[in-house]
Design a protein around this motif. Structure first.
Motif, PDB file in Angstrom:
ATOM      1  N   SER A  51     -36.332  47.795  -1.742  1.00 44.85           N
ATOM      2  CA  SER A  51     -34.889  48.043  -1.822  1.00 44.85           C
ATOM      3  C   SER A  51     -34.049  46.806  -1.547  1.00 44.85           C
ATOM      4  CB  SER A  51     -34.503  49.150  -0.834  1.00 44.85           C
ATOM      5  OG  SER A  51     -34.803  48.759   0.502  1.00 44.85           O
ATOM      6  N   ASN A  52     -34.546  45.865  -0.757  1.00 47.96           N
ATOM      7  CA  ASN A  52     -33.781  44.672  -0.368  1.00 47.96           C
ATOM      8  C   ASN A  52     -34.708  43.465  -0.376  1.00 47.96           C
ATOM      9  OD1 ASN A  52     -31.684  43.063   0.579  1.00 47.96           O
ATOM     10  ND2 ASN A  52     -32.055  43.583   2.724  1.00 47.96           N
ATOM     11  N   SER A  53     -35.060  43.024  -1.590  1.00 50.15           N
ATOM     12  CA  SER A  53     -36.129  42.026  -1.733  1.00 50.15           C
ATOM     13  C   SER A  53     -35.787  40.689  -1.104  1.00 50.15           C
ATOM     14  CB  SER A  53     -36.460  41.826  -3.220  1.00 50.15           C
ATOM     15  OG  SER A  53     -36.960  43.023  -3.777  1.00 50.15           O
ATOM     16  N   PHE A  54     -34.573  40.160  -1.384  1.00 45.19           N
ATOM     17  CA  PHE A  54     -34.219  38.813  -0.943  1.00 45.19           C
ATOM     18  C   PHE A  54     -33.206  38.798   0.193  1.00 45.19           C
ATOM     19  CE2 PHE A  54     -35.883  38.082  -5.192  1.00 45.19           C
ATOM     20  CZ  PHE A  54     -36.711  37.001  -4.981  1.00 45.19           C
ATOM     21  N   GLY A  55     -32.835  39.961   0.682  1.00 42.48           N
ATOM     22  CA  GLY A  55     -31.903  40.003   1.797  1.00 42.48           C
ATOM     23  C   GLY A  55     -32.624  39.910   3.131  1.00 42.48           C
ATOM     24  N   LEU A  56     -31.839  39.623   4.170  1.00 45.35           N
ATOM     25  CA  LEU A  56     -32.424  39.574   5.506  1.00 45.35           C
ATOM     26  C   LEU A  56     -32.865  40.973   5.929  1.00 45.35           C
ATOM     27  CD1 LEU A  56     -29.913  37.190   7.344  1.00 45.35           C
ATOM     28  CD2 LEU A  56     -32.228  36.657   6.558  1.00 45.35           C
TER      29      LEU A  56
END
Length: 282
Positions: A51-56
């Motif tokens: 769901s949030n591949s490149f986020g922190l």
């Protein structure tokens, strides 16, 4: 002192130069991006990786490293990879340096040199079956010595190709002066030629370490069981049959990448010197 106009003129870039810098910047980002994804994914739960591949990460899951270290016996495999890589590099440097010294400064045989250089064009996949048959006849399958010899042989042709070109750039007067002083050929090699050849040795050592550290095929074929497995093989075994735990897998990949990055940082200057010096004269 420079005027404002001179300063602006000094820092202005030609459009072609600007495009070059832009292309290099994009290439740098393309190289860093996979590493960033692996680093971030290694501290995320599996659902957040999708769901949030490149986020922190919203929740920092440091337990992935602990589970990877214990779950697939990464600790044992890590020590095995360290032992295999450094031992094979030490053996490779000794054998390749002696062979290159003979080919470059004692017996300059083009036929023998081309014979060794021919090995660069033959992929390891093409000789894996004959290599395995030879190791089986010698009783070296599923042994530490067997995989060390396999790693050494796999990098020998490239190492000789680099070192012969490098040793040809060493002035002959240095060796002649040592012989006039009564130094034997063996002493000249170990006390004069080897210290001068440090950039070339660092080049082949770095390449050999990275290739042996990243190897999966030879370790998969030659070794069996967790006691002799490499770190790459242990990370390969972290995958599941039906479910992939990417947090666990990426944590294992981070553990595997750190030594390679450290080795390259320490030897990058010698690596560049060895490649450029060998390219000047062959």
């Amino acid at each position: 002192m420079k005027t404002v106009e001179q300063y602006k003129k000094g820092v202005s870039l030609h459009p072609v130069t600007a495009l070059k810098y832009l292309a290099l910047t994009l290439a740098g980002f393309s190289c860093i991006l996979p590493f960033v994804w692996v680093a971030l994914s290694s501290v995320k739960p599996d659902r957040e990786i999708y769901s949030n591949s490149f986020g922190l990460p919203k929740v920092w899951v440091w337990s992935n490293y602990k589970d990877a270290w214990k779950g697939a016996q990464v600790a044992t495999s890590f020590l095995n990879s360290i032992f295999y890589s450094f031992t094979s590099v030490a053996l490779l440097i000794l054998v390749a340096a002696m062979a290159s010294y003979i080919l470059a400064r004692v017996w300059t045989s083009k036929i023998l040199y081309n014979f060794f250089a021919l090995g660069i064009m033959i992929p390891i996949h093409a000789v894996i079956i004959p290599m395995l048959m030879i190791l089986r006849k010698l009783g070296l399958v599923n042994t530490r010595l067997g995989i060390i010899l396999a790693y050494t042989v796999a990098e020998l042709s490239f190492s000789i190709f680099i070192l012969v070109a490098f040793m040809k750039t060493i002035p002959k007067e240095i060796e002649e002066a040592a012989q006039i002083d009564g130094s034997s050929r063996l002493r000249t090699f170990f006390q004069i030629i080897l210290p001068i050849s440090k950039p070339g040795l660092a080049t082949i050592g770095t390449f050999a370490f990275i290739n042996s550290w990243n190897d999966l095929l030879l370790a998969l074929v030659i070794t069996s069981g967790p006691k002799l497995s490499t770190l790459n093989l242990a990370c390969f075994n972290l995958r599941g049959l039906y479910v992939q735990h990417y947090g666990l897998i990426t944590a294992g990949l981070m553990i595997m990448m750190i030594p390679v990055i450290v080795i390259y940082i320490f030897f990058q200057e010698q690596l560049v010197k060895g490649i450029t010096a060998g390219a000047v004269k062959s």
